[in-house]
Every structure is written in structure tokens, then in C-alpha cells.
Scaffold this active site. Sequence first.
Site, PDB file in Angstrom:
ATOM      1  N   ASP A 511      19.639  -7.820   1.920  1.00 53.41           N
ATOM      2  CA  ASP A 511      20.201  -7.784   0.572  1.00 53.41           C
ATOM      3  C   ASP A 511      19.189  -7.087  -0.340  1.00 53.41           C
ATOM      4  O   ASP A 511      18.119  -7.645  -0.619  1.00 53.41           O
ATOM      5  CB  ASP A 511      20.460  -9.220   0.100  1.00 53.41           C
ATOM      6  CG  ASP A 511      21.205  -9.269  -1.226  1.00 53.41           C
ATOM      7  OD1 ASP A 511      21.140  -8.272  -1.978  1.00 53.41           O
ATOM      8  OD2 ASP A 511      21.838 -10.301  -1.503  1.00 53.41           O
ATOM      9  N   HIS A 609       2.857  14.336  -4.928  1.00 54.71           N
ATOM     10  CA  HIS A 609       4.196  14.080  -5.470  1.00 54.71           C
ATOM     11  C   HIS A 609       4.833  15.358  -6.001  1.00 54.71           C
ATOM     12  O   HIS A 609       6.041  15.540  -5.898  1.00 54.71           O
ATOM     13  CB  HIS A 609       4.152  12.992  -6.552  1.00 54.71           C
ATOM     14  CG  HIS A 609       4.337  11.627  -5.975  1.00 54.71           C
ATOM     15  ND1 HIS A 609       5.465  10.883  -6.163  1.00 54.71           N
ATOM     16  CD2 HIS A 609       3.531  10.897  -5.173  1.00 54.71           C
ATOM     17  CE1 HIS A 609       5.350   9.738  -5.508  1.00 54.71           C
ATOM     18  NE2 HIS A 609       4.178   9.717  -4.908  1.00 54.71           N
TER      19      HIS A 609
END
Length: 624
Positions: A511, A609
Site C-alpha cells: 500500500d 541529477h
Amino acid sequence: MSNIIRFTTPRHRIQFTCINSPSKPPIIRRLLPTATTTITISMDLRRGLPPKPPSTTPIIRHRKTTSNNKNNNNRSPSSTGTVIDHRSPSPIPKASDALPLPLYLTNGIFFTLFFCVAYFLLHRWREKIRSSTPLHVVTLSELAAIVSLIASFIYLLGFFGIDFVQSFIGTSRVDEDNFTLEDDVEHHSKPKPRIMDPLPTAATLTSKKDEDIVKSVVSGSIPSYSLESKLGDCRKAASIRREALERKTGRPLLGLPLEGFDYNSILGQCCEMPIGYVQVPVGIAGPLLLNGGEYMVPMATTEGCLVASTNRGCKAIFASGGATAILLKDGMTRAPVVRFGSAARASHLKFFLEDTLNFDALSIVFNKSSRFARLQSIKCSIAGKNLYIRFTCSTGDAMGMNMVSKGVQNVLDFLQIDFPDMEVIGISGNFCSDKKPSAVNWIEGRGKSVVCESVITADVVKKVLKTTVPALVELNMLKNLTGSAIAGSLGGFNAHAANIVSAVFIATGQDPAQNIESSHCITMMEPVNSGKDLHISVTMPSIEVGTVGGGTQLASQSACLNLLGVKGASKESPGANARLLATIVAGSVLAGELSLMSAISSGQLVKSHMKYNRSNRDMTVISS
Ligand code: ADP
């Protein structure tokens, strides 16, 4: 006032530039009620046009409702929504696509062929009449000419004829034909959702009956949620719901796949009213050497760098001899809130529940919920007349929320006999605490509590992680400990545990909302072995995972669990698979922490990044 209309057909793109025309075609009249004079038409007949960059002017999309599409049941799922976007090439494959020549050349050849053979045949016809030769007696060249004439006629009719004819017939539909409007008029600034006429037929709708159901869903006479039970076919229900949704909203769902998913597998368990599924790429990090075992860790993410970084951490751990993970605790919690007429009565129940003499009786009642549920403890907290009762139990290989809730309900029913004045306010009173940041989970734990450690050698820190032990230790102290304390963090004493937890959760059918408490983590670093090597640990008190139930049984998620060797229920020892999965999550977090902290301490973070986490594509082309 000028307006540009792009009329896009599956075969060609026509652009009308309209400057006030009184004699405009009906389609333009509908769009531009005040226009009056000139229409310039430019036809772009080249094949393989690159997608056009989007205009900054508003775009209104309309549906294609041409009759040839009505009967087309073989379109790809991506073309289910019959809205054609002028920026994309037509999604409907054409025979002409197979031709090796550019479209304008093919058109030229067929035009020339048509007129040449027509001229030739007329000439021959005249000759035959003159010489009284019977018309049905044909030579080989005449036969070839007839075949060529028919072929070129079919081609030209297919290319120009159908759309032309359709612009005159079916007048009620003409304005619904596929086109896009780039309008420089201010009041058309935003495409507004609107109820579409229920005319288009979804690719997957095969009968008139399906079409009727779509219309009923659009009109509201059949509730969308009842389609599965009404049709007895989950796939068809999803397809009809989707088509109805597209018509109602006027929003295409072209990028959302419908096919390739087992809709039966989610019925009554994972997702209601499905219309498709979202694709998330799964990367692989590893091997993660943990407690002597090697694990290839699947990570579902759209964040560039994340898998690569975790992989680098795994490499550093592997090269240093591996990591060790210890499961400290395994218990799922649920805490109902009950109310009494006085704080004194609430206290009575608190004392009753916390009395060890009553525990066995309560356990018997609780454990009836499942053969895997075993009550471990009951912890109470009072707020005036209200009592919060936190039950903790083991749940085998299930994450356990259903199991524990059932057990709690059993106990509440049982207590009601001796405490008839107890009013159950809610089965969950947030002292559990599920899917919310809370100190109780951070301190007491929820699900699996795991600590994981590794000693990374100086050599590996230098060669693999490109930093130094003192730099890492200092950064950890100032960022993960002091910085998070300054921020008033709750369980957030780490660099990015949530990144790894979420990616593994999504891949393995956990979940994702439980990522909140499952990512509670404190990362510790200190120099060892005379300051040469680095000891790193992650302590995670609330990892909530299961290998049965929920999304774990779906095909993709199940495959990822299988990759880790933790699919389904453990046959040897119930709960062993879920516990192993929790340690793998902690080990992966250890790898992620190690790599990101190294990148920050060596100043590599922004650089990497920019390289892996930033799209070089022109975002204006992607935005709509
Ligand atoms: P959750 O409690 O995590 O929401 P579910 O109640 O949906 O999970 O799934 C647990 C179900 O799986 C229960 O019906 C349980 O009896 C069954 N089950 C089978 N094997 C196991 C096992 N090894 N551990 C836990 N549950 C199991």
C-alpha cells in the site's frame, strides 16, 4: 478577425485560414459565426510529418464520428478515445503507410496513371466503335489499362473521396468530425469539458448492445459502478466505463492503456470502477548482499537517478562484505476509540484491558479473526471520557490491516457485554496510527521494526562512493540528525528513505500510502576500525509490508515478489516471507542512504541529477 482551423483527417491535414467569409462551408460556419470573406486552403500531403509543436493558442478537441470509424472495431487501445489530436500522427494505420514513397509522389503517380489509362481506354473505345469491334473483346494492354484504372480509382477515392463525401452527408455529425481549432479569439481561451453527444463508438465496443450501454451510462440510467455485475465481464465493463467517461468529459484517454491488464484480478479487492491502468517503469538494483543472501531489488519509480544511486549503494555494500538486518518486532496495530459517560468509567476499561489476568481471554476472542492473527499487546490512552485502545498482533505474511480490524471488532463485541455503557465511536481512532506521521509509530513501531547495518571499508568509500569517511560522518550528523531536529522532523532523520520505500512498495504491491510511517528512519554513521572504515545503520520501526493480500496478488507485483523469493505465503513458517521483505526494504534503504549521502558530500548530487533526472525534451511540446 482571422481564424485558423486545422481539419485533420486520417489521411491528410487541411488548414483553413478564414477572414470573414459569407460563403463558408457549414463546418466553418458553426465555428466562426461572424466570419465573412476569404478562405485559403493549404493541404499538407506529405507523409510522416513530424509532430507539430503545440500552439500557444487554445486548442479545442472534438471527436471523430465518421461512419467508417463506427464500424471499426480493430483499433488499437490507444485509439479508443476517438479524439484526434493534430499534434500526433493519426493513430489509425492506413494502407498508404505501407508504401515506400512519399505521399505526394504516390498521389502524383496515381493521378497520372488514372488520367493516362482513362485517356487510353477512351481512345480504344472510340477505335472499336469506328471499326465495329465488339467492346468485350479486349487485348492484353486494354486489360492492363482497365485494371490500372480501377486500382487508381480506388486509391484516389480512398484518399480524397470518403472524407469529402462525409462532409456532405450526415449533417448532424459533420461538426463532430475530428478537427482541432486553433483560435486566436480570446473567449476560446480554455478547452471546457462538455457533454459530448454519445455518437462515437469505442474500439472495443463490438455491438449495438454495447453502444446502448454506453449511452445509458452517459445518461446516468445505468450507474457506472454496476457495470461489472451487470455485464459479468470486467474487461468490457472497464471499456464501456471508459468510453462513457470520454464522451461525458470530452477528454481523451489516449495515453492510458486499457488492454493488457486482467481486470478480474482487481475486482472487489484492489480498485473499483477501473478505466485502465497507469504504467510505472520498474528498475532493478542489486545484488543487495543481506544476511548472506543476494537480492535483486525491483524499484518502480519515475525519478531519474534513484535506481542508479541505490544500485551504487548495493555495490558498495557488496564490496564491503554485505549488510546485516535484524527484525526487532513484528506486529500490526489498530486502535478504536470508545466513549463512556465519565472519565472514571473509561479508566475502568483501561485497567481491565491492561490487567495481564484478562489478556488470555481477550486473546482467544481476538485470535478468532484468523488463524494467522495472534494478539501481542494492548496499550491504552485516555482523553477525558474517551479511551483509545491500541491492539497489536502478528499477522503472518499479510500486512494485516484487515486481520487486525476483524480481531478488534471481535473484542469490542465481547467487551460490550461487560461494559454496556461503552459507545464505540470508531474502529479506528488514529492512535493506530495508519498512513499518518505519528510519534506512536516512531516510538512503539508498527508492522515490522528493523535495524540494518554494514561496515563500508575505506577503500570502497573512496573508490565506489567517491568520498571520505569523515565527510560522510560529518554530513550525517549535521544533515540527518541536527538538520532534521531543527526541522522538527518526526521519524525523518534520514536522507531519502521514502524514495526507496515507495519504489519497492509500488513494485511489490504494497500500500503506497503506508510509505508515510514505513519510511520513518534514523540513519547513523560513525567511523570504526581506528577511523578508517564507516559504520552505517538504518533503524526503521514501522515497515508495513505483506506478501499476501491486497495488491501483492496482481501479476506484475507478484512477479517482483517472486524475484525476491518472497511471493505469497511462506510454507515453512507463516510470516517469514513478509519479514524477509521488510529486511530487504531496510537493506535497500541502507544502500540508498549510503549513495545519496556520498553524492551530497562529494558535491555530485546536482551534477548527476542534471544528467539523469532532468528531461532534455522541450516541455512546451509536451504540455497541452
Ligand atoms: P490484510 O490483512 O493485509 O489486509 P488480507 O486480509 O487481505 O490482508 O489477506 C490475508 C488473507 O490471506 C487472509 O484471509 C488469510 O487467511 C490469508 N492467508 C493465507 N496465508 C497467509 C499467511 N501465511 N499469512 C497471512 N495470511 C494468510
